[in-house]
Scaffold this motif. Structure first.
Motif, mmCIF file in Angstrom:
data_model
loop_
_atom_site.group_PDB
_atom_site.id
_atom_site.type_symbol
_atom_site.label_atom_id
_atom_site.label_comp_id
_atom_site.label_asym_id
_atom_site.label_seq_id
_atom_site.Cartn_x
_atom_site.Cartn_y
_atom_site.Cartn_z
ATOM 1 N N PRO A 28 0.831 -1.215 0.000
ATOM 2 C CA PRO A 28 0.000 0.000 0.000
ATOM 3 C C PRO A 28 0.859 1.257 0.000
ATOM 4 O O PRO A 28 1.955 1.281 0.564
ATOM 5 N N SER A 29 0.355 2.278 -0.643
ATOM 6 C CA SER A 29 1.077 3.552 -0.653
ATOM 7 C C SER A 29 1.109 4.133 0.758
ATOM 8 O O SER A 29 0.110 4.101 1.478
ATOM 9 N N PRO A 30 2.253 4.673 1.179
ATOM 10 C CA PRO A 30 2.322 5.297 2.502
ATOM 11 C C PRO A 30 1.436 6.531 2.615
ATOM 12 O O PRO A 30 1.089 6.956 3.714
ATOM 13 N N GLU A 31 1.064 7.115 1.480
ATOM 14 C CA GLU A 31 0.142 8.246 1.454
ATOM 15 C C GLU A 31 -1.050 7.890 0.582
ATOM 16 O O GLU A 31 -0.906 7.210 -0.434
ATOM 17 N N ARG A 32 -2.222 8.350 0.967
ATOM 18 C CA ARG A 32 -3.414 8.080 0.175
ATOM 19 C C ARG A 32 -3.231 8.621 -1.240
ATOM 20 O O ARG A 32 -2.825 9.772 -1.435
ATOM 21 N N LEU A 33 -3.541 7.783 -2.231
ATOM 22 C CA LEU A 33 -3.420 8.197 -3.623
ATOM 23 C C LEU A 33 -4.711 8.858 -4.088
ATOM 24 O O LEU A 33 -5.807 8.444 -3.700
ATOM 25 N N PRO A 34 -4.618 9.870 -4.932
ATOM 26 C CA PRO A 34 -5.828 10.460 -5.504
ATOM 27 C C PRO A 34 -6.484 9.500 -6.489
ATOM 28 O O PRO A 34 -5.941 8.442 -6.813
ATOM 29 N N ILE A 35 -7.657 9.875 -6.983
ATOM 30 C CA ILE A 35 -8.427 8.981 -7.845
ATOM 31 C C ILE A 35 -7.705 8.723 -9.163
ATOM 32 O O ILE A 35 -7.707 7.603 -9.681
ATOM 33 N N THR A 36 -7.073 9.732 -9.729
ATOM 34 C CA THR A 36 -6.369 9.575 -11.009
ATOM 35 C C THR A 36 -4.973 10.189 -10.903
ATOM 36 O O THR A 36 -4.707 11.011 -10.005
ATOM 37 N N PRO A 37 -4.063 9.845 -11.801
ATOM 38 C CA PRO A 37 -2.694 10.375 -11.725
ATOM 39 C C PRO A 37 -2.594 11.875 -11.911
ATOM 40 O O PRO A 37 -1.619 12.486 -11.457
ATOM 41 N N ILE A 38 -3.567 12.498 -12.568
ATOM 42 C CA ILE A 38 -3.444 13.938 -12.806
ATOM 43 C C ILE A 38 -3.638 14.750 -11.535
ATOM 44 O O ILE A 38 -3.408 15.960 -11.543
ATOM 45 N N GLU A 39 -4.067 14.093 -10.416
ATOM 46 C CA GLU A 39 -4.209 14.809 -9.153
ATOM 47 C C GLU A 39 -3.077 14.518 -8.163
ATOM 48 O O GLU A 39 -3.159 14.901 -7.006
ATOM 49 N N VAL A 40 -2.038 13.826 -8.609
ATOM 50 C CA VAL A 40 -0.926 13.518 -7.714
ATOM 51 C C VAL A 40 -0.286 14.822 -7.251
ATOM 52 O O VAL A 40 0.077 15.682 -8.064
ATOM 53 N N MET A 41 -0.146 14.970 -5.915
ATOM 54 C CA MET A 41 0.289 16.248 -5.354
ATOM 55 C C MET A 41 1.642 16.189 -4.659
ATOM 56 O O MET A 41 2.441 17.105 -4.774
ATOM 57 N N THR A 42 1.897 15.121 -3.897
ATOM 58 C CA THR A 42 3.050 15.116 -3.001
ATOM 59 C C THR A 42 4.209 14.317 -3.579
ATOM 60 O O THR A 42 4.028 13.444 -4.438
ATOM 61 N N PHE A 43 5.397 14.582 -3.070
ATOM 62 C CA PHE A 43 6.574 13.833 -3.501
ATOM 63 C C PHE A 43 6.460 12.366 -3.087
ATOM 64 O O PHE A 43 6.943 11.481 -3.794
ATOM 65 N N GLY A 44 5.830 12.111 -1.933
ATOM 66 C CA GLY A 44 5.642 10.727 -1.510
ATOM 67 C C GLY A 44 4.769 9.946 -2.484
ATOM 68 O O GLY A 44 5.096 8.806 -2.840
ATOM 69 N N GLN A 45 3.667 10.543 -2.927
ATOM 70 C CA GLN A 45 2.806 9.911 -3.929
ATOM 71 C C GLN A 45 3.577 9.699 -5.230
ATOM 72 O O GLN A 45 3.517 8.623 -5.842
ATOM 73 N N ARG A 46 4.292 10.729 -5.651
ATOM 74 C CA ARG A 46 5.058 10.633 -6.900
ATOM 75 C C ARG A 46 6.087 9.511 -6.843
ATOM 76 O O ARG A 46 6.181 8.694 -7.772
ATOM 77 N N ASP A 47 6.868 9.467 -5.775
ATOM 78 C CA ASP A 47 7.934 8.471 -5.678
ATOM 79 C C ASP A 47 7.368 7.051 -5.687
ATOM 80 O O ASP A 47 7.924 6.153 -6.339
ATOM 81 N N TYR A 48 6.270 6.847 -4.976
ATOM 82 C CA TYR A 48 5.636 5.525 -4.927
ATOM 83 C C TYR A 48 5.177 5.098 -6.326
ATOM 84 O O TYR A 48 5.424 3.967 -6.763
ATOM 85 N N LEU A 49 4.524 6.005 -7.039
ATOM 86 C CA LEU A 49 3.989 5.671 -8.361
ATOM 87 C C LEU A 49 5.085 5.567 -9.418
ATOM 88 O O LEU A 49 4.991 4.745 -10.336
ATOM 89 N N GLN A 50 6.124 6.385 -9.293
ATOM 90 C CA GLN A 50 7.245 6.272 -10.224
ATOM 91 C C GLN A 50 7.928 4.916 -10.082
ATOM 92 O O GLN A 50 8.292 4.288 -11.085
ATOM 93 N N GLU A 51 8.098 4.457 -8.865
ATOM 94 C CA GLU A 51 8.718 3.158 -8.638
ATOM 95 C C GLU A 51 7.852 2.040 -9.208
ATOM 96 O O GLU A 51 8.363 1.077 -9.789
ATOM 97 N N TRP A 52 6.533 2.165 -9.069
ATOM 98 C CA TRP A 52 5.637 1.149 -9.621
ATOM 99 C C TRP A 52 5.703 1.131 -11.146
ATOM 100 O O TRP A 52 5.766 0.068 -11.764
#
Length: 403
Positions: A28-52
């Motif tokens: 699971p992402s350490p931070e809640r993910l938004p509904i779609t990628p265009i709403e990604v806000m934080t570096f934590g969300q970005r790093d998690y999704l970039q790694e995936w």
């Protein structure tokens, strides 16, 4: 050189993709993910999704159809299978949605060999995030009304202007950018660039706060920013033609280089409504026992199955009476389907739909009011649905323009 994990047989490829996804479910992402990628806000969300995305790319689930020399796997016709399986597995979406579904198809069609080799690999891996610089304060649905100006200065161009609604701009290294290079002609005066954003002098990115409280959108200001002519895509004055390639891909006419993931799961959306109804009460009545609610969910399920079958049909050219009808129709129908689904979810939740995502008592962790508010952005993106109806009427059905 990439080494694909699959044989080119579609059935065997599907089985291998399905097995890989089962064995590589991300934590699971350490931070809640938004509904779609265009709403990604934080570096934590970005790093998690970039790694995936990097992991999916290395496994051959991204760039499957892209030629090997541009960083892909060279297996034509299999990307849609990978996308389908990622949606089925409900894994996280891929963050580089603009790059995969818009930049890559456009560069493949209009780019030079050097541009394809330079830009596509990092886009597929997710290492280099892309954003789109089309909309402006005075150029939204009327895309040709561009005011951002590019003036030639030796081997460079000098950019001045203002772009808005720039999803992922705060994380982007590159932007697909439409500019005006001549004021004498409306359409022939446009030119398309692959523009560096990250750390560029003269480029300022500012967040825009949406009604949801999220800041995935941005505005981007260019003040005497310089861009090499080598980053121009196609010829000077051909920007409108190149932009139409991008919009065709954005509106669903291209599977992209790999835009799968949990987002866009149409049948899963109606399953969420069923789950909500089974856990929502109106007085002494369970929503799932209310015949009006049950009928409304059944109608959404019927619509979902229709959309699913239309998407299947769109992938078989011999079943399409017009090459653009189903792709354009899907953008219109899917965004309005999502909006009606979210509206119904808010109705079923009743008074509890006023509890937002940070409230522990909110049904479905606050998904429904967030989805409903978000849905209006989706019916505007890629050209408003009103514009989409005009395009379908005029270009597909051949109807005359309205007076």
């Amino acid at each position: 050189m990439n080494a694909p994990i699959q044989e080119p047989d579609p059935n065997e490829f599907r089985s291998k993709v399905r097995r890989w996804l089962e064995e590589n479910v991300p934590p699971p992402s350490p931070e809640r993910l938004p509904i779609t990628p265009i709403e990604v806000m934080t570096f934590g969300q970005r790093d998690y999704l970039q790694e995936w995305q990097r992991k999916c790319y290395k496994a051959g689930l991204v760039g499957t159809d892209i030629p090997v020399e541009y960083g892909g796997y060279g297996h034509k016709g299999l990307q849609s299978i990978a996308n389908q399986e990622m949606k089925r597995a409900k894994v996280p979406y891929l963050i580089n949605i603009v790059g995969l579904s818009m930049a890559v198809p456009t560069i493949l069609r209009h780019g030079t060999e050097e541009q394809k080799r330079k830009f596509i690999p990092g886009c597929l891996s997710g290492e280099e995030i892309w954003c789109q610089g089309f909309s402006e304060p005075g150029a939204g649905s009327d895309l040709a009304n561009q005011r951002t100006m590019a003036k030639k200065d030796g081997d460079d161009w000098i950019l001045n202007g203002h772009k808005v609604w720039t999803s992922l701009g705060h994380f982007a290294k590159w932007m697909i950018l439409l500019t005006r290079t001549s004021s004498e002609h409306k359409y022939e005066g446009l030119t398309y660039f692959l523009c560096p954003i990250e750390g560029q002098s003269g480029v300022t990115v500012r967040p825009l706060v949406k009604i949801t409280g999220e800041t995935g959108f941005n505005e981007v200001l260019f003040e005497d920013a310089r861009i090499p002519d080598a980053y121009r895509l196609d010829e000077v004055g051909k920007g409108w033609t190149v932009a139409m390639t991008t919009l065709t891909a954005e509106r669903g006419a291209s599977e992209g280089a790999g835009s799968g993931g949990g987002a866009g799961d149409i049948l899963g959306a109606t399953a969420k409504l069923v789950e909500l109804a089974r856990n929502s009460w109106s007085g002494d009545t369970l929503a799932a026992d209310n015949p009006v609610t049950r009928d409304a969910i059944v109608q959404r399920s019927i619509a979902a199955e229709g959309l699913r079958q239309s998407a299947r049909r769109a992938r078989v050219s011999s079943l399409c009476d017009h090459p653009m009808r189903l792709p354009l129709q899907q953008k219109l129908a899917v965004t309005e389907f999502d909006q009606e689904n979210a509206r119904l979810g808010v109705q079923i939740a009743g008074a509890h739909s006023t509890l937002y995502k940070r409230d522990s008592r909110a049904p479905s962790e606050g998904h429904w009011p967030l989805a409903y508010l978000n849905s209006y952005g989706n019916t505007i993106a890629a050209g408003t649905n009103e514009i989409q109806r005009n395009i379908l009427g005029e270009r597909v059905l051949g109807l005359p323009k309205s007076k």
